[in-house]
Design an enzyme around this catalytic site. Structure first.
Site, PDB file in Angstrom:
ATOM      1  N   ASP A   1       0.842  -1.191   0.000  1.00  0.00           N
ATOM      2  CA  ASP A   1       0.000   0.000   0.000  1.00  0.00           C
ATOM      3  C   ASP A   1       0.883   1.249   0.000  1.00  0.00           C
ATOM      4  O   ASP A   1       2.027   1.217   0.469  1.00  0.00           O
ATOM      5  CB  ASP A   1      -0.879   0.029   1.261  1.00  0.00           C
ATOM      6  CG  ASP A   1      -2.097  -0.891   1.144  1.00  0.00           C
ATOM      7  OD1 ASP A   1      -2.319  -1.463   0.060  1.00  0.00           O
ATOM      8  OD2 ASP A   1      -2.829  -1.013   2.144  1.00  0.00           O
TER       9      ASP A   1
ATOM     10  N   ARG B   1      -1.401  -0.678  -8.512  1.00  0.00           N
ATOM     11  CA  ARG B   1      -2.734  -0.158  -8.190  1.00  0.00           C
ATOM     12  C   ARG B   1      -2.663   1.368  -8.195  1.00  0.00           C
ATOM     13  O   ARG B   1      -1.817   1.948  -7.528  1.00  0.00           O
ATOM     14  CB  ARG B   1      -3.171  -0.629  -6.802  1.00  0.00           C
ATOM     15  CG  ARG B   1      -4.543  -0.078  -6.393  1.00  0.00           C
ATOM     16  CD  ARG B   1      -4.814  -0.221  -4.897  1.00  0.00           C
ATOM     17  NE  ARG B   1      -4.696  -1.587  -4.438  1.00  0.00           N
ATOM     18  CZ  ARG B   1      -4.339  -1.905  -3.191  1.00  0.00           C
ATOM     19  NH1 ARG B   1      -4.049  -0.970  -2.298  1.00  0.00           N
ATOM     20  NH2 ARG B   1      -4.229  -3.167  -2.836  1.00  0.00           N
TER      21      ARG B   1
ATOM     22  N   LYS C   1      -6.573   7.530  -5.764  1.00  0.00           N
ATOM     23  CA  LYS C   1      -6.455   8.998  -5.687  1.00  0.00           C
ATOM     24  C   LYS C   1      -5.501   9.410  -4.565  1.00  0.00           C
ATOM     25  O   LYS C   1      -4.740  10.365  -4.716  1.00  0.00           O
ATOM     26  CB  LYS C   1      -7.844   9.609  -5.454  1.00  0.00           C
ATOM     27  CG  LYS C   1      -8.773   9.471  -6.649  1.00  0.00           C
ATOM     28  CD  LYS C   1     -10.080  10.221  -6.435  1.00  0.00           C
ATOM     29  CE  LYS C   1     -11.023   9.959  -7.596  1.00  0.00           C
ATOM     30  NZ  LYS C   1     -12.328  10.647  -7.437  1.00  0.00           N
TER      31      LYS C   1
ATOM     32  N   ARG D   1      -9.693   7.367   7.810  1.00  0.00           N
ATOM     33  CA  ARG D   1      -9.530   7.733   6.387  1.00  0.00           C
ATOM     34  C   ARG D   1     -10.843   7.535   5.628  1.00  0.00           C
ATOM     35  O   ARG D   1     -11.186   8.311   4.755  1.00  0.00           O
ATOM     36  CB  ARG D   1      -8.394   6.932   5.747  1.00  0.00           C
ATOM     37  CG  ARG D   1      -7.011   7.406   6.186  1.00  0.00           C
ATOM     38  CD  ARG D   1      -5.907   6.844   5.320  1.00  0.00           C
ATOM     39  NE  ARG D   1      -5.753   5.411   5.455  1.00  0.00           N
ATOM     40  CZ  ARG D   1      -5.139   4.798   6.475  1.00  0.00           C
ATOM     41  NH1 ARG D   1      -4.607   5.510   7.448  1.00  0.00           N
ATOM     42  NH2 ARG D   1      -5.042   3.492   6.507  1.00  0.00           N
ATOM     43  N   ARG D   2     -11.589   6.497   5.997  1.00  0.00           N
ATOM     44  CA  ARG D   2     -12.890   6.276   5.322  1.00  0.00           C
ATOM     45  C   ARG D   2     -13.875   7.400   5.684  1.00  0.00           C
ATOM     46  O   ARG D   2     -14.635   7.851   4.843  1.00  0.00           O
ATOM     47  CB  ARG D   2     -13.493   4.913   5.724  1.00  0.00           C
ATOM     48  CG  ARG D   2     -12.649   3.692   5.427  1.00  0.00           C
ATOM     49  CD  ARG D   2     -12.335   3.438   3.967  1.00  0.00           C
ATOM     50  NE  ARG D   2     -11.337   4.217   3.300  1.00  0.00           N
ATOM     51  CZ  ARG D   2     -10.002   4.008   3.312  1.00  0.00           C
ATOM     52  NH1 ARG D   2      -9.498   3.039   4.018  1.00  0.00           N
ATOM     53  NH2 ARG D   2      -9.188   4.785   2.625  1.00  0.00           N
TER      54      ARG D   2
END
Ligand SMILES: Cc1cc2nc3c(=O)[nH]c(=O)nc-3n(C[C@H](O)[C@H](O)[C@H](O)COP(=O)(O)OP(=O)(O)OC[C@H]3O[C@@H](n4cnc5c(N)ncnc54)[C@H](O)[C@@H]3O)c2cc1C
Length: 308
Positions: A134, A184, A187, A288-289
């Site tokens: 990630d 991947r 944004k 973050r969500r």
């Protein structure tokens, strides 16, 4: 406007304690976090497989402070891979890892993170799957890309993530597309300063399209990480123009977000991978969500007030 405030709060210990203890939190967390244990997440993986979906699994817990915690994070992934092996689910489930969780921010962190992630990559390969690194905040990326390059010497299928909000990313995409790795594109979910990142949503979206074009026209395997309907249809168009078949790229979305769209794309014959986070240390991931969609914060606030 609220997004940066929530992202700043995601770094606060005081806020972590408040959010974690608030009475309505669990109900909202459950929307984004698939469970706390391997046992709870296994039925979700099998259910996804039954519906024609694949998953990438994230054992949450980026805020570690000791080498022992980093080793425990590695072991949590190894335990997960062992379970996937027993269940024969290797081909349907890959791993997403955050190098911070493997010790990257500690003293000697670059070497420590590499040493901790390598056994996970080896174990994943042994059951026929892969690991994707990630992307975290911009200060960590040079180290992440160096670890990615090192791992790819033995495991070329190791993936990594790039973020369209960063100015540097088009150049990273060109390098990675040429190298043929799994990339991947997202944004970007962290609070980044104007010196390194676009702040304007339209600029971030335009950069996303430019980067997708680089990836689709390159030699790698693009993984389109977004829930944005406009970007998804542009991805399909770019893939078509680049002459890619349906199995030469994939879409990825987060567990709990636009689940109907997961199924629609899979039904169209696309490979759709659901990023499925689980574990007990969900605070950073959860915040973050919330930051991505202010309506989530309102829902969260309402849930605290009604339960409180
Ligand atoms: C598979 C995957 C992996 C990711 N990995 C990383 C990573 O490694 N590093 C990183 O920085 N970021 C990562 N992200 C997060 C990413 O950077 C974005 O913050 C996130 O995807 C939101 O952007 P979007 O492209 O969906 O577009 P947006 O414009 O933010 O959203 C489009 C639409 O999707 C829905 N939506 C989006 N987010 C939410 C939400 N939280 N709650 C409810 N609805 C929502 C809304 O309907 C919204 O209108 C990842 C995202 C995905 C899908």
């Amino acid at each position: 406007m609220l997004g940066p405030v929530i992202l700043a709060a995601s770094r606060s210990d005081q806020m972590r304690r408040f959010v974690s203890a608030a009475p309505g939190t669990k109900q909202v967390v459950d929307r984004f976090i698939a469970g706390e244990t391997v046992d709870q997440v296994v039925p979700i993986i099998t259910d996804a497989a039954d519906k024609g979906l694949e998953v990438t699994l994230d054992v949450v817990g980026e805020d570690i402070t000791t080498p022992e915690q980093a080793a425990a994070a590695r072991d949590a992934y190894l335990e997960l891979i062992e379970r996937l092996k027993d269940l024969g689910l290797g081909a349907k489930a890959e791993m997403s890892v955050k190098l911070s969780m493997f010790g990257q921010a500690l003293e000697g962190g670059h070497e420590l993170a590499l040493a901790n992630v390598r056994p996970v990559v080896i174990a994943a390969a042994a059951i026929g799957t892969t690991v994707t690194l990630d992307a975290e905040d911009h200060t960590t990326l040079d180290s992440m890309f160096a670890i990615h390059e090192e791992l790819r010497k033995d495991f070329p299928q190791t993936g990594c993530v790039i973020q369209s909000y960063l100015f540097r990313t088009e150049e990273d995409a060109r390098r990675l597309a040429a190298a043929g790795s799994r990339v991947r594109i997202v944004k970007g979910a962290y609070k980044e300063p104007a010196e390194v990142a676009y702040q304007d949503k339209a600029e971030i979206d335009k950069a996303y399209v430019r980067i997708m074009r680089i990836l689709m026209e390159g030699d790698g395997y693009p993984m389109i990480g977004s829930h944005d309907p406009r970007l998804i249809s542009i991805a399909q168009e770019l893939a078509h123009r680049a002459g890619r078949k349906l199995d030469e790229y994939e879409f990825q979305m987060l567990y709990g977000i636009r689940s109907d769209e997961h199924l629609r794309l899979a039904a169209e014959g696309h490979r759709m991978r659901v990023y499925t986070a689980y574990g007990t240390d969900w605070y950073g991931y959860f915040m973050r969500r919330l930051a991505e969609k202010p309506a989530n914060l309102l829902f969260f606030a309402r849930s605290i007030l009604t339960k409180g």
